[in-house]
Design a protein around this motif. Structure first.
Motif, PDB file in Angstrom:
ATOM      1  N   ARG A 182      10.264 -12.640   6.734  1.00 38.04           N
ATOM      2  CA  ARG A 182      10.894 -13.843   7.292  1.00 38.04           C
ATOM      3  C   ARG A 182      11.430 -13.512   8.682  1.00 38.04           C
ATOM      4  O   ARG A 182      12.143 -12.528   8.846  1.00 38.04           O
ATOM      5  CB  ARG A 182      12.085 -14.277   6.435  1.00 38.04           C
ATOM      6  N   THR A 183      11.102 -14.365   9.640  1.00 35.69           N
ATOM      7  CA  THR A 183      11.655 -14.193  10.988  1.00 35.69           C
ATOM      8  C   THR A 183      13.066 -14.776  11.016  1.00 35.69           C
ATOM      9  O   THR A 183      13.494 -15.426  10.049  1.00 35.69           O
ATOM     10  CB  THR A 183      10.782 -14.934  12.028  1.00 35.69           C
ATOM     11  N   SER A 184      13.765 -14.587  12.163  1.00 32.53           N
ATOM     12  CA  SER A 184      15.146 -15.091  12.262  1.00 32.53           C
ATOM     13  C   SER A 184      15.183 -16.613  12.146  1.00 32.53           C
ATOM     14  O   SER A 184      16.191 -17.183  11.740  1.00 32.53           O
ATOM     15  CB  SER A 184      15.793 -14.620  13.557  1.00 32.53           C
ATOM     16  N   ASP A 185      14.074 -17.287  12.489  1.00 27.03           N
ATOM     17  CA  ASP A 185      14.070 -18.755  12.333  1.00 27.03           C
ATOM     18  C   ASP A 185      13.500 -19.216  10.990  1.00 27.03           C
ATOM     19  O   ASP A 185      13.201 -20.400  10.806  1.00 27.03           O
ATOM     20  CB  ASP A 185      13.382 -19.454  13.528  1.00 27.03           C
ATOM     21  N   GLY A 186      13.318 -18.286  10.061  1.00 24.47           N
ATOM     22  CA  GLY A 186      12.982 -18.675   8.688  1.00 24.47           C
ATOM     23  C   GLY A 186      11.498 -18.823   8.392  1.00 24.47           C
ATOM     24  O   GLY A 186      11.126 -19.151   7.267  1.00 24.47           O
ATOM     25  N   ALA A 187      10.641 -18.561   9.385  1.00 20.07           N
ATOM     26  CA  ALA A 187       9.195 -18.659   9.130  1.00 20.07           C
ATOM     27  C   ALA A 187       8.738 -17.422   8.361  1.00 20.07           C
ATOM     28  O   ALA A 187       9.306 -16.345   8.512  1.00 20.07           O
ATOM     29  CB  ALA A 187       8.452 -18.756  10.458  1.00 20.07           C
ATOM     30  N   VAL A 188       7.720 -17.594   7.525  1.00 15.90           N
ATOM     31  CA  VAL A 188       7.139 -16.446   6.812  1.00 15.90           C
ATOM     32  C   VAL A 188       5.848 -16.052   7.519  1.00 15.90           C
ATOM     33  O   VAL A 188       4.960 -16.886   7.715  1.00 15.90           O
ATOM     34  CB  VAL A 188       6.879 -16.779   5.329  1.00 15.90           C
ATOM     35  N   ILE A 189       5.772 -14.773   7.928  1.00 15.51           N
ATOM     36  CA  ILE A 189       4.591 -14.292   8.664  1.00 15.51           C
ATOM     37  C   ILE A 189       4.074 -13.005   8.020  1.00 15.51           C
ATOM     38  O   ILE A 189       4.804 -12.319   7.297  1.00 15.51           O
ATOM     39  CB  ILE A 189       4.912 -14.049  10.165  1.00 15.51           C
ATOM     40  N   LEU A 190       2.819 -12.674   8.322  1.00 13.83           N
ATOM     41  CA  LEU A 190       2.222 -11.439   7.814  1.00 13.83           C
ATOM     42  C   LEU A 190       2.847 -10.242   8.539  1.00 13.83           C
ATOM     43  O   LEU A 190       2.964 -10.248   9.767  1.00 13.83           O
ATOM     44  CB  LEU A 190       0.706 -11.480   8.054  1.00 13.83           C
ATOM     45  N   ALA A 191       3.235  -9.214   7.760  1.00 16.18           N
ATOM     46  CA  ALA A 191       3.885  -8.043   8.360  1.00 16.18           C
ATOM     47  C   ALA A 191       3.221  -6.769   7.827  1.00 16.18           C
ATOM     48  O   ALA A 191       2.095  -6.801   7.326  1.00 16.18           O
ATOM     49  CB  ALA A 191       5.372  -8.078   8.038  1.00 16.18           C
ATOM     50  N   ASP A 192       3.901  -5.646   7.943  1.00 18.81           N
ATOM     51  CA  ASP A 192       3.420  -4.347   7.469  1.00 18.81           C
ATOM     52  C   ASP A 192       2.096  -3.976   8.141  1.00 18.81           C
ATOM     53  O   ASP A 192       1.981  -4.110   9.353  1.00 18.81           O
ATOM     54  CB  ASP A 192       3.334  -4.351   5.936  1.00 18.81           C
ATOM     55  N   GLU A 193       1.113  -3.476   7.385  1.00 13.79           N
ATOM     56  CA  GLU A 193      -0.121  -2.978   7.991  1.00 13.79           C
ATOM     57  C   GLU A 193      -1.351  -3.356   7.173  1.00 13.79           C
ATOM     58  O   GLU A 193      -1.239  -3.680   5.984  1.00 13.79           O
ATOM     59  CB  GLU A 193      -0.059  -1.454   8.137  1.00 13.79           C
ATOM     60  N   ILE A 194      -2.500  -3.289   7.815  1.00 16.92           N
ATOM     61  CA  ILE A 194      -3.798  -3.459   7.135  1.00 16.92           C
ATOM     62  C   ILE A 194      -4.653  -2.279   7.586  1.00 16.92           C
ATOM     63  O   ILE A 194      -5.019  -2.191   8.761  1.00 16.92           O
ATOM     64  CB  ILE A 194      -4.479  -4.785   7.537  1.00 16.92           C
ATOM     65  N   SER A 195      -4.927  -1.352   6.681  1.00 18.03           N
ATOM     66  CA  SER A 195      -5.535  -0.081   7.079  1.00 18.03           C
ATOM     67  C   SER A 195      -6.203   0.561   5.861  1.00 18.03           C
ATOM     68  O   SER A 195      -6.072   0.060   4.743  1.00 18.03           O
ATOM     69  CB  SER A 195      -4.425   0.835   7.596  1.00 18.03           C
ATOM     70  N   PRO A 196      -6.863   1.709   6.052  1.00 19.11           N
ATOM     71  CA  PRO A 196      -7.442   2.396   4.880  1.00 19.11           C
ATOM     72  C   PRO A 196      -6.380   2.897   3.892  1.00 19.11           C
ATOM     73  O   PRO A 196      -6.719   3.279   2.772  1.00 19.11           O
ATOM     74  CB  PRO A 196      -8.199   3.580   5.503  1.00 19.11           C
ATOM     75  N   ASP A 197      -5.096   2.884   4.304  1.00 18.11           N
ATOM     76  CA  ASP A 197      -4.019   3.200   3.355  1.00 18.11           C
ATOM     77  C   ASP A 197      -3.775   2.044   2.391  1.00 18.11           C
ATOM     78  O   ASP A 197      -3.286   2.249   1.281  1.00 18.11           O
ATOM     79  CB  ASP A 197      -2.697   3.438   4.103  1.00 18.11           C
ATOM     80  N   THR A 198      -4.036   0.821   2.847  1.00 15.74           N
ATOM     81  CA  THR A 198      -3.624  -0.358   2.081  1.00 15.74           C
ATOM     82  C   THR A 198      -4.800  -1.212   1.598  1.00 15.74           C
ATOM     83  O   THR A 198      -4.584  -2.249   0.980  1.00 15.74           O
ATOM     84  CB  THR A 198      -2.679  -1.244   2.924  1.00 15.74           C
ATOM     85  N   CYS A 199      -6.006  -0.789   1.930  1.00 13.67           N
ATOM     86  CA  CYS A 199      -7.208  -1.520   1.504  1.00 13.67           C
ATOM     87  C   CYS A 199      -8.148  -0.556   0.797  1.00 13.67           C
ATOM     88  O   CYS A 199      -8.154   0.642   1.093  1.00 13.67           O
ATOM     89  CB  CYS A 199      -7.990  -2.066   2.695  1.00 13.67           C
ATOM     90  N   ARG A 200      -8.993  -1.076  -0.100  1.00 10.60           N
ATOM     91  CA  ARG A 200     -10.138  -0.297  -0.571  1.00 10.60           C
ATOM     92  C   ARG A 200     -11.367  -0.786   0.175  1.00 10.60           C
ATOM     93  O   ARG A 200     -11.670  -1.988   0.158  1.00 10.60           O
ATOM     94  CB  ARG A 200     -10.345  -0.448  -2.076  1.00 10.60           C
ATOM     95  N   PHE A 201     -12.035   0.172   0.842  1.00 12.60           N
ATOM     96  CA  PHE A 201     -13.247  -0.117   1.591  1.00 12.60           C
ATOM     97  C   PHE A 201     -14.393   0.681   0.978  1.00 12.60           C
ATOM     98  O   PHE A 201     -14.276   1.906   0.854  1.00 12.60           O
ATOM     99  CB  PHE A 201     -13.096   0.352   3.047  1.00 12.60           C
ATOM    100  N   TRP A 202     -15.476   0.004   0.610  1.00 11.48           N
ATOM    101  CA  TRP A 202     -16.673   0.708   0.114  1.00 11.48           C
ATOM    102  C   TRP A 202     -17.826   0.420   1.069  1.00 11.48           C
ATOM    103  O   TRP A 202     -18.021  -0.737   1.475  1.00 11.48           O
ATOM    104  CB  TRP A 202     -17.071   0.225  -1.297  1.00 11.48           C
ATOM    105  N   ASP A 203     -18.593   1.464   1.381  1.00 13.64           N
ATOM    106  CA  ASP A 203     -19.783   1.259   2.196  1.00 13.64           C
ATOM    107  C   ASP A 203     -20.695   0.252   1.490  1.00 13.64           C
ATOM    108  O   ASP A 203     -20.937   0.374   0.281  1.00 13.64           O
ATOM    109  CB  ASP A 203     -20.516   2.589   2.424  1.00 13.64           C
ATOM    110  N   ALA A 204     -21.200  -0.729   2.245  1.00 10.96           N
ATOM    111  CA  ALA A 204     -21.963  -1.829   1.633  1.00 10.96           C
ATOM    112  C   ALA A 204     -23.275  -1.359   1.011  1.00 10.96           C
ATOM    113  O   ALA A 204     -23.761  -1.966   0.057  1.00 10.96           O
ATOM    114  CB  ALA A 204     -22.223  -2.920   2.672  1.00 10.96           C
ATOM    115  N   GLU A 205     -23.841  -0.270   1.544  1.00  8.97           N
ATOM    116  CA  GLU A 205     -25.129   0.222   1.028  1.00  8.97           C
ATOM    117  C   GLU A 205     -24.939   1.189  -0.133  1.00  8.97           C
ATOM    118  O   GLU A 205     -25.619   1.090  -1.153  1.00  8.97           O
ATOM    119  CB  GLU A 205     -25.887   0.984   2.144  1.00  8.97           C
TER     120      GLU A 205
END
Ligand code: UDP
Length: 239
Positions: A182-205
């Protein structure tokens, strides 16, 4: 923007105040943990990969109508972001069975779902981040009904944008974790990170794992996997 006092040190990042109360500076570390902090290690170069990849993806999402905390990349490891109060929910979206989903429901990894699932964990280290549903989150006043509805809608939009994006670079987006603030004006926004630490990625082939599961499961080639994801996103020159 000038880095002031350290506000917080987490498992993978440090957060510093700035002269402006609405902005903080995040500094990404190479430290890695898994299994509720029981497994610890260092993944050389991870901080830089996660910082740059997360910033790139956050900008892509912003351009496509998802509000995020990203403000400005300062260096390889440091980024200015909007200061938010983190909603204490880990929001997990899945397209393919893996990890705790497979374990909990007794199914193999790799089942492709007809439509994505969304689940929440209550962010609470003492309780080891238990699974929680939206009614329980409401009862505990972790978020309002409007906030939860908007978080689910944003999480599904992030999924559809990222799934398409990663497929174009030869990667299946299996599942991932998001955090919102939540920002100071009360909006909800995406935070933190999006990375190989937080996602599972598999090679498509080949379905080769290109994410933190290589560290969690001692598969070897951890640094190479992070580098490979960096190359897929930015091209081989990393520019
Ligand atoms: N995840 C995360 N932080 C957590 C738990 C999960 O970033 O504290 C991510 C994880 O990398 C995976 C997804 O959320 O991409 C789903 O994880 P899962 O619930 O299967 O848990 P795990 O098997 O990683 O314990």
């Amino acid at each position: 923007m000038k880095k002031c006092e350290q506000l917080y040190e987490g498992k993978a990042k440090k957060v510093f105040a700035t002269e402006d109360k609405d902005y903080v500076i995040v500094s990404y570390k190479d430290d890695a943990t898994a299994f509720d902090g029981l497994k610890k290690g260092v993944i050389e170069g991870k901080g830089a990969v996660n910082n740059r990849m997360s910033n790139y993806l956050m900008q892509y999402l912003s351009q496509n109508g998802v509000p995020t905390h990203f403000v400005e990349e300062l260096s390889e490891r440091e980024t200015v972001v909007r200061r938010v109060e983190i909603v204490p929910l880990e929001v997990i979206v899945r397209n393919i069975s893996a990890g705790s989903f497979s374990k909990r429901y007794g199914v193999e990894e790799g089942i492709v779902f007809d439509s994505p699932t969304v689940e929440f964990s209550y962010k609470n280290d003492d309780l080891h981040d238990p699974l929680i549903n939206s009614y329980q989150a409401l009862a505990l006043k972790l978020a309002t009904r409007e906030e939860i509805d908007s978080i689910i809608a944003m999480a599904l939009k992030v999924n559809s944008l990222l799934k398409d994006y990663f497929l174009k670079i030869g990667v299946k987006l299996v599942d991932f974790k998001l955090e919102f603030g939540r920002t100071s004006d009360g909006a909800v926004i995406l935070a933190d990170e999006i990375s190989p630490d937080t996602c599972r990625f598999w090679d498509a082939e080949t379905n080769m794992k290109l994410d933190k599961d290589r560290f969690r499961r001692d598969l070897g080639g951890v640094e190479d996997a992070y580098r490979e994801m960096m190359n897929r996103v930015f091209g081989d020159n990393n520019g």
